[in-house]
Design a protein around this motif. Structure first.
Motif, short mmCIF file in Angstrom:
data_model
loop_
_atom_site.label_atom_id
_atom_site.label_comp_id
_atom_site.label_asym_id
_atom_site.label_seq_id
_atom_site.Cartn_x
_atom_site.Cartn_y
_atom_site.Cartn_z
N VAL A 163 18.61 0.31 -23.65
CA VAL A 163 18.57 -0.60 -22.51
C VAL A 163 17.42 -0.18 -21.59
CG1 VAL A 163 19.82 -1.48 -20.51
CG2 VAL A 163 21.04 -1.02 -22.65
N LEU A 164 16.48 -1.07 -21.36
CA LEU A 164 15.30 -0.78 -20.56
C LEU A 164 15.37 -1.49 -19.21
CD1 LEU A 164 12.49 -1.22 -23.26
CD2 LEU A 164 13.77 0.84 -22.68
N SER A 165 14.86 -0.83 -18.18
CA SER A 165 14.83 -1.43 -16.84
C SER A 165 13.76 -0.75 -16.01
CB SER A 165 16.20 -1.28 -16.16
OG SER A 165 16.56 0.09 -16.03
N ALA A 166 13.52 -1.31 -14.83
CA ALA A 166 12.58 -0.72 -13.88
C ALA A 166 13.18 -0.79 -12.49
CB ALA A 166 11.24 -1.47 -13.92
N LEU A 167 12.90 0.23 -11.70
CA LEU A 167 13.33 0.28 -10.31
C LEU A 167 12.10 0.30 -9.41
CD1 LEU A 167 16.16 2.99 -10.37
CD2 LEU A 167 16.35 0.53 -10.77
N ARG A 168 12.23 -0.34 -8.24
CA ARG A 168 11.15 -0.35 -7.26
C ARG A 168 11.55 0.50 -6.05
NH1 ARG A 168 10.61 -6.93 -7.21
NH2 ARG A 168 9.42 -7.20 -9.16
N PRO A 169 11.39 1.82 -6.13
CA PRO A 169 11.71 2.65 -4.95
C PRO A 169 10.78 2.30 -3.80
CG PRO A 169 11.46 3.99 -6.93
CD PRO A 169 10.92 2.64 -7.24
N GLY A 170 11.35 2.20 -2.60
CA GLY A 170 10.55 1.93 -1.42
C GLY A 170 9.75 3.15 -1.00
N TYR A 171 9.40 3.21 0.26
CA TYR A 171 8.67 4.36 0.81
C TYR A 171 9.59 5.57 0.72
CZ TYR A 171 5.85 7.09 4.09
OH TYR A 171 5.09 8.07 4.68
N VAL A 172 9.34 6.44 -0.26
CA VAL A 172 10.24 7.55 -0.56
C VAL A 172 10.08 8.66 0.48
CG1 VAL A 172 10.85 9.32 -2.23
CG2 VAL A 172 10.28 7.01 -3.01
N VAL A 173 11.20 9.06 1.05
CA VAL A 173 11.21 10.15 2.03
C VAL A 173 11.92 11.35 1.41
CG1 VAL A 173 11.77 10.84 4.38
CG2 VAL A 173 11.36 8.42 3.87
N ALA A 174 11.17 12.43 1.19
CA ALA A 174 11.75 13.65 0.64
C ALA A 174 12.59 14.35 1.70
CB ALA A 174 10.63 14.57 0.15
N PRO A 175 13.59 15.12 1.30
CA PRO A 175 14.49 15.75 2.27
C PRO A 175 13.78 16.54 3.36
CG PRO A 175 15.38 15.99 0.08
CD PRO A 175 14.02 15.38 -0.09
N GLU A 176 12.75 17.29 3.00
CA GLU A 176 12.07 18.13 3.99
C GLU A 176 11.29 17.31 5.01
OE1 GLU A 176 9.36 17.84 0.35
OE2 GLU A 176 11.52 18.14 0.73
N GLU A 177 10.98 16.06 4.67
CA GLU A 177 10.21 15.22 5.59
C GLU A 177 11.06 14.74 6.77
OE1 GLU A 177 7.12 13.70 2.13
OE2 GLU A 177 8.66 12.33 2.89
N TRP A 178 12.38 14.66 6.58
CA TRP A 178 13.23 14.34 7.72
C TRP A 178 13.20 15.46 8.74
CZ3 TRP A 178 13.93 9.50 7.80
CH2 TRP A 178 14.32 8.76 6.68
N GLY A 180 10.59 17.22 9.51
CA GLY A 180 9.30 17.35 10.16
C GLY A 180 8.11 17.61 9.27
N ALA A 181 8.35 17.81 7.97
CA ALA A 181 7.21 18.01 7.06
C ALA A 181 6.34 16.76 7.03
CB ALA A 181 7.72 18.35 5.66
N VAL A 182 5.06 16.96 6.86
CA VAL A 182 4.12 15.84 6.83
C VAL A 182 4.31 15.02 5.55
CG1 VAL A 182 1.67 15.22 6.76
CG2 VAL A 182 2.45 17.06 8.25
N THR A 183 4.29 13.70 5.68
CA THR A 183 4.45 12.82 4.54
C THR A 183 3.14 12.66 3.78
OG1 THR A 183 3.86 10.80 5.73
CG2 THR A 183 6.14 11.53 5.90
#
Length: 297
Positions: A163-178, A180-183
């Motif tokens: 079964v094949l599919s694709a996802l469109r993740p939005g602007y991904v925010v990594a945990p450390e970026e919440w 204060g880490a620079v994006t």
């Protein structure tokens, strides 16, 4: 389940590896960048565009499912031709290999940039943007993602066992970026909220990397829920905006004004309804909670 993840060293990949391991899967990460994976994850350094290296990686991992994240991850980071060659070549090679090696499911990362926003002439047919809305990419990165989606659909026609599919993740925010880490854009999340013009570049969409990782996990854990060859938006429920997003859209993207009133109730510019209803996904990490807590875990 044995899961092969390509691009496991990236901002989304790291959360995908951790989430899969926490859910009890046997995970192999393949990336061109050497990195220390989470505990319990096997790591392979290889260029999957190389046929021999790709065959070796798939043979070693013997995946029952494949999550394809590898590729050039940022528009304009490389010459256009290279972006097209790398992203589209990898998608075909990896998804075809998943079928050849007997995986029961394979999912590739696309992007909301396929919609083609951020040009003077772009205007949505309606808002919020769902998966039925036409896609009109205007740069090489967005085009490469549209081709990835078409690759998924094309290969889906060749198999009834994977079964094949694709996802469109939005602007991904990594945990450390919440915290204060620079994006990847060179500013912090707090700065992105303080200056709406920054978040307007992606139509105020975002998704916590861990929420996106959970959606990728659901896709491979429940292939019976996935429409073969289908695409799903992977975005948070709310917009990344402290002010009324309908007013911000009309001001910063004037061509959307005829439709922006549809966002007056605070909903996001992109709809995640298909992933919610068909896959059972519920994104839980909002920017308000993450920024106020400044947490990394």
């Amino acid at each position: 389940m044995r899961v092969l993840v390509t691009g496991g060293s990236g901002r989304l990949g790291r959360s995908v590896l951790s989430t899969l391991a926490e859910r009890g899967h046997q995970v192999t990460s393949v990336d061109t960048t050497p990195a220390t994976p989470p505990e319990g994850v096997d790591a392979i350094t290889a260029d999957l565009l190389d046929a021999t290296a790709r065959e070796d990686a798939f043979t070693r991992a013997a995946p029952q499912a494949v999550i394809h994240l590898a590729g050039i991850a940022v528009p304009f980071a490389h010459p256009d031709v290279r972006t097209l060659q790398v992203n589209t070549g990898l998608a075909w090679a990896v998804m075809a290999a998943a079928i050849e090696h007997g995986a029961h499911s394979a999912v590739a990362a696309s992007s909301p940039t396929v919609y083609g926003y951020n040009t003077p002439t772009w205007a949505p047919r309606y808002l919020p943007l769902d998966e039925e809305h036409p896609v009109e990419p205007w740069h090489a990165y967005g085009l490469s993602k549209q081709i990835i989606e078409q690759t998924v659909r094309a290969l889906a026609r060749t198999t009834d066992t994977c079964v094949l599919s694709a996802l469109r993740p939005g602007y991904v925010v990594a945990p450390e970026e919440w915290a204060g880490a620079v994006t990847q854009q060179g500013h912090t999340m707090a700065e992105r909220l303080a200056d709406p013009a920054l978040a307007a570049a992606s139509l105020f969409n975002y998704v916590d990397a861990r929420d996106a990782a959970e959606l990728f996990s659901l896709v491979i854990e429940h292939p019976e829920r996935v429409r073969h060859g289908q695409v799903y938006n992977a975005v948070a429920d709310d917009p990344l905006a402290s002010g009324p997003v309908d007013e911000l859209m009309a001001r910063l993207h004037p061509a959307t004004a005829p439709h922006s009133a549809a966002l007056a109730d605070g909903r996001a510019v992109f709809s995640n309804r298909r992933a919610r209803t068909e896959l059972g996904w519920t994104p839980t990490r909002t920017w308000r909670a993450q920024l106020s807590e400044g947490r990394v875990g």
